[in-house]
Design a protein around this motif. Structure first.
Motif, PDB file in Angstrom:
ATOM      1  N   GLN A 140     -23.301  -3.758  17.028  1.00  0.00           N
ATOM      2  CA  GLN A 140     -22.899  -5.126  16.695  1.00  0.00           C
ATOM      3  C   GLN A 140     -22.895  -5.270  15.166  1.00  0.00           C
ATOM      4  O   GLN A 140     -21.933  -5.737  14.575  1.00  0.00           O
ATOM      5  N   TYR A 141     -23.980  -4.888  14.532  1.00  0.00           N
ATOM      6  CA  TYR A 141     -24.053  -4.753  13.082  1.00  0.00           C
ATOM      7  C   TYR A 141     -25.085  -3.681  12.773  1.00  0.00           C
ATOM      8  O   TYR A 141     -25.911  -3.321  13.606  1.00  0.00           O
ATOM      9  N   ASP A 169     -18.968  -4.333  15.061  1.00  0.00           N
ATOM     10  CA  ASP A 169     -18.292  -5.568  15.414  1.00  0.00           C
ATOM     11  C   ASP A 169     -18.330  -6.560  14.250  1.00  0.00           C
ATOM     12  O   ASP A 169     -17.364  -7.281  14.009  1.00  0.00           O
ATOM     13  N   LYS A 170     -19.450  -6.622  13.535  1.00  0.00           N
ATOM     14  CA  LYS A 170     -19.577  -7.492  12.361  1.00  0.00           C
ATOM     15  C   LYS A 170     -19.416  -6.665  11.088  1.00  0.00           C
ATOM     16  O   LYS A 170     -18.394  -6.723  10.431  1.00  0.00           O
ATOM     17  N   TRP A 174     -24.570  -6.762   6.708  1.00  0.00           N
ATOM     18  CA  TRP A 174     -24.140  -8.152   6.880  1.00  0.00           C
ATOM     19  C   TRP A 174     -25.204  -9.061   6.284  1.00  0.00           C
ATOM     20  O   TRP A 174     -26.305  -9.168   6.815  1.00  0.00           O
ATOM     21  N   MET A 177     -26.437 -14.165   7.230  1.00  0.00           N
ATOM     22  CA  MET A 177     -26.137 -14.350   8.647  1.00  0.00           C
ATOM     23  C   MET A 177     -26.148 -15.817   9.047  1.00  0.00           C
ATOM     24  O   MET A 177     -25.495 -16.212  10.013  1.00  0.00           O
ATOM     25  N   ARG A 206     -20.278  -7.087   4.431  1.00  0.00           N
ATOM     26  CA  ARG A 206     -19.845  -8.472   4.605  1.00  0.00           C
ATOM     27  C   ARG A 206     -20.956  -9.385   4.082  1.00  0.00           C
ATOM     28  O   ARG A 206     -22.084  -9.337   4.560  1.00  0.00           O
TER      29      ARG A 206
END
Length: 368
Positions: A140-141, A169-170, A174, A177, A206
């Motif tokens: 997911q991350y 996915d992310k 990241w 959040m 990100r």
């Protein structure tokens, strides 16, 4: 310093080692000693990973208080590997660990809901480093940085000679959040040196809030496409409005490959300083998708500089608000596909005609 291993706590090859890892980290917690120079206790044992371990849930879990100085070593990439089969974060650092180092380890997910590290901070959670480590599988991350309104740190993270593989996915990293918390602008100082960032899809970095990021050297490739059909990016800064000192990206001597039309080097709404120095993203410039590719895209940037770069496709600037400090400079650059200003630049928005103009200096294609 004494060394402990998951095998000391019941890890057996071919069997789930979640409880063995939890017992091992609990043993680390019980063997802390006072730091002679301050109030945060330090680890007195080092962890050694000597094989492949399968786990199904978080192995580092929230513990009250702060601690520092933990080192985890492996024997080498894929020789020492933790395989995550569950949907939870492999590691949860809840305002606890500082000064953590990982060496010569691999991490692999077989569950697309899994994450590698969830780090939530109100002052701890800083100064983590990874050397010669690898991530692969679908996540997911990779690393998620979070925290409440009074949060800070989640900073000083260093990656040296690492390999970022797999799909996200992310994003692999990241930050911000929960962007409603303004203080998450202070998650900053993240450094990548000589890394092999060659992954399938998703964003590499990100930041939904601000940050201060330096990338020095390495091979960066987006190999595939997102399952949802979206765009994958190496650098994604999707929101505007951050403190001046935390909108900085510096990228030096990186070779990028954009293998399809659903990939970009950067999409940014930051109004700070973004610099690419001695980089090239033209390796796939001969492919049919490259001439029309918007490889770099900005909305209301501040200072953007490309120095001694070889560039693929087009660069886009969406200018809807004025900024007297805006400077966009190309210094001694070349282009693979679009070698005139009219074909290389896509500029729109209500401020598109405002000064200062986009400047080309010593341009190898003759753009003035």
């Amino acid at each position: 310093m004494p060394t402990i291993r998951p095998e000391d706590f019941g890890a057996v090859p071919g069997k789930d080692a979640t409880e063995a890892f939890r017992k091992m980290f609990a043993a680390v917690d019980k063997r802390l000693r006072a730091d002679a120079g301050g109030g945060v206790p330090v680890a007195t044992t080092e962890i050694l990973l000597s094989g492949s371990y399968s786990v199904s849930d978080s192995i580092m879990r929230p513990v009250r208080g702060r601690a520092q100085g933990l080192t985890i070593r492996g024997h080498g990439k894929r020789a020492s590997e933790i395989v995550m089969t569950g949907a939870a974060p492999l590691l949860v650092n809840q305002d606890r660990w500082m000064g953590v180092r990982w060496y010569d380890c691999s991490f692999r997910s077989t569950n697309p809901e899994a994450s590698y590290l969830y780090s939530s901070s109100t002052g701890a959670c800083q100064d983590w480093g990874w050397t010669n480590c690898e991530w692969r599988g679908r996540w997911q991350y990779g690393i998620g940085l979070d925290g409440p309104e009074n949060s800070n740190t989640n900073s000083e993270m260093r990656f040296t000679g690492c390999h970022v593989n797999g799909g996200y996915d992310k994003a692999f990293l990241w930050s911000g959040m929960t962007p409603v918390h303004a203080q998450q602008d202070q998650f900053l100082n993240h450094w990548f040196s000589d890394c092999k960032v060659e992954y399938d899809y998703g964003d590499f970095v990100r930041f939904d809030k601000g940050g201060f990021i330096r990338v020095d050297g390495g091979s960066f490739i987006i190999k595939g496409q997102r399952p949802d059909g979206g765009v994958s990016r190496f650098f994604h800064f999707p929101t505007a409005g951050h403190y001046d000192s935390v909108q900085h990206l510096s990228v030096r001597a990186v070779r990028f490959e954009l293998r399809n039309a659903k990939s970009q080097v950067i999409q940014s709404k930051w109004a700070g300083h973004i610099v690419f120095d001695s980089c090239s993203d033209t390796a796939l410039g001969f492919q049919a998708h490259s001439p029309g590719l918007i490889a770099h895209a900005y909305t209301n940037p501040g200072v953007v500089v490309y120095r001694h770069c070889d560039l693929v496709g087009k660069h886009a600037y969406h200018l809807t608000s004025s900024n007297r400090r805006r400077r966009i400079v190309y210094d001694a650059c070349t282009r693979k596909n679009n070698r005139t200003a009219a074909s290389f630049l896509v500029v729109d928005g209500g401020q598109a005609g405002a000064t200062p103009p986009i400047t080309h200096i010593n341009d190898a294609d003759g753009i003035t």
